[in-house]
Design an enzyme around this catalytic site. Structure first.
Site, PDB file in Angstrom:
ATOM      1  CG  ASP A  28      -2.257   1.093   0.978  1.00 38.44           C
ATOM      2  OD1 ASP A  28      -1.691   2.686   0.676  1.00 38.44           O
ATOM      3  OD2 ASP A  28      -2.859   0.893   1.145  1.00 38.44           O
ATOM      4  CB  ILE A  29       1.019   4.222  -2.552  1.00 36.07           C
ATOM      5  CG1 ILE A  29       2.172   4.981  -3.294  1.00 36.07           C
ATOM      6  CG2 ILE A  29      -0.425   4.562  -2.163  1.00 36.07           C
ATOM      7  CD1 ILE A  29       3.435   4.595  -3.677  1.00 36.07           C
ATOM      8  CD  GLU A  87      -7.520   5.868  -1.240  1.00 39.73           C
ATOM      9  OE1 GLU A  87      -7.604   5.325  -0.102  1.00 39.73           O
ATOM     10  OE2 GLU A  87      -7.263   5.832  -1.728  1.00 39.73           O
ATOM     11  CG  HIS A  92      -8.525  -3.061  -1.647  1.00 37.99           C
ATOM     12  ND1 HIS A  92      -9.186  -2.793  -3.075  1.00 37.99           N
ATOM     13  CD2 HIS A  92      -8.245  -2.970  -1.228  1.00 37.99           C
ATOM     14  CE1 HIS A  92      -9.572  -1.531  -1.695  1.00 37.99           C
ATOM     15  NE2 HIS A  92      -8.993  -1.510  -1.171  1.00 37.99           N
ATOM     16  CG  HIS A  94      -6.943  -2.725   3.306  1.00 34.63           C
ATOM     17  ND1 HIS A  94      -5.954  -1.896   3.761  1.00 34.63           N
ATOM     18  CD2 HIS A  94      -7.332  -2.450   3.082  1.00 34.63           C
ATOM     19  CE1 HIS A  94      -6.206  -0.650   2.638  1.00 34.63           C
ATOM     20  NE2 HIS A  94      -7.520  -1.427   2.217  1.00 34.63           N
TER      21      HIS A  94
HETATM   22  P1  5GP Z   1      -9.661   1.308   0.569  1.00 35.02           P
HETATM   23  O1  5GP Z   1     -10.429   1.621  -0.398  1.00 35.02           O
HETATM   24  O2  5GP Z   1      -8.940  -0.030   0.861  1.00 35.02           O
HETATM   25  O3  5GP Z   1     -10.731   2.223   1.494  1.00 35.02           O
HETATM   26  O4  5GP Z   1      -8.636   2.056   0.750  1.00 35.02           O
HETATM   27  C1  5GP Z   1      -7.683   1.943  -0.792  1.00 35.02           C
HETATM   28  C2  5GP Z   1      -6.253   1.825  -0.055  1.00 35.02           C
HETATM   29  O5  5GP Z   1      -5.163   1.338  -1.146  1.00 35.02           O
HETATM   30  C3  5GP Z   1      -5.875   2.838   0.418  1.00 35.02           C
HETATM   31  O6  5GP Z   1      -5.178   2.605   1.704  1.00 35.02           O
HETATM   32  C4  5GP Z   1      -4.412   3.879  -0.272  1.00 35.02           C
HETATM   33  O7  5GP Z   1      -3.502   4.064  -0.004  1.00 35.02           O
HETATM   34  C5  5GP Z   1      -3.896   2.616  -1.751  1.00 35.02           C
HETATM   35  N1  5GP Z   1      -4.059   2.903  -2.797  1.00 35.02           N
HETATM   36  C6  5GP Z   1      -4.449   3.629  -3.693  1.00 35.02           C
HETATM   37  N2  5GP Z   1      -4.114   3.787  -4.816  1.00 35.02           N
HETATM   38  C7  5GP Z   1      -2.616   3.557  -5.168  1.00 35.02           C
HETATM   39  C8  5GP Z   1      -1.952   3.111  -5.741  1.00 35.02           C
HETATM   40  O8  5GP Z   1      -1.909   4.165  -6.442  1.00 35.02           O
HETATM   41  N3  5GP Z   1      -0.565   2.604  -5.435  1.00 35.02           N
HETATM   42  C9  5GP Z   1      -0.541   2.018  -3.834  1.00 35.02           C
HETATM   43  N4  5GP Z   1       0.236   0.680  -3.999  1.00 35.02           N
HETATM   44  N5  5GP Z   1      -1.912   1.695  -3.139  1.00 35.02           N
HETATM   45  C10 5GP Z   1      -2.789   2.708  -3.655  1.00 35.02           C
END
Ligand code: 5GP
Length: 129
Positions: A28-29, A87, A92, A94
């Site tokens: 995760d970035i 987001e 996915h 975590h």
């Molecule tokens: P969620 O959709 O689970 O709420 O959050 C999405 C997760 O993806 C976040 O923790 C965010 O930091 C990660 N994320 C979003 N865009 C990118 C990206 O371009 N690259 C990576 N490696 N992680 C990402």
């Protein structure tokens, strides 16, 4: 095409941890803890629990292998698992190395993780996969 599909296709760089024909894992970035990894299916589905049983079962087996590699590479008590998906509309999981409950706090992020450290972590997890 989702941002995660672009990562899988190599159009956007990532710190890759593991891959097979159906799933992909990368750091995760914006990690909440060192070693915070995302596991994604290569086939695009928005919501994790819309994935069919067979695919989800295979994803869990892949996720388990990645979690075992994280556990070997990163000093931690256990590897925690979470599903948010608020987001990015590409299912996915975590995976987060845990010393305590607070390590699962998504409101706390590591600020400006250095590319060198991220690369080192990804490579050390990949070694154990
Ligand atoms: P969620 O959709 O689970 O709420 O959050 C999405 C997760 O993806 C976040 O923790 C965010 O930091 C990660 N994320 C979003 N865009 C990118 C990206 O371009 N690259 C990576 N490696 N992680 C990402």
């Amino acid at each position: 095409m989702t941002i995660f599909s672009k990562i899988i296709a190599g159009e956007i760089p990532c710190y890759k941890v593991a891959e097979n024909d159906r799933f992909f894992a990368f750091l995760d970035i914006n990690p909440v803890n060192w070693g915070h990894t995302l596991v994604v299916p290569k086939k695009e589905t928005d919501y994790l629990f819309d994935i069919d049983d067979e695919e989800l079962g295979e994803m869990m087996i892949f996720t388990k292998k990645v979690a075992e590699a994280i556990k070997k590479a990163i000093p931690c008590r256990k590897v925690g698992m979470a599903v948010l998906g608020l987001e990015v509309p590409h299912a996915h999981i975590h995976l987060i190395p845990l010393q305590n409950e607070g390590d699962m706090d998504f409101a706390k992020k590591i600020s400006n993780p250095s590319p060198e450290k991220m690369m080192e972590i990804a490579q050390s997890i990949a070694k154990f996969y």
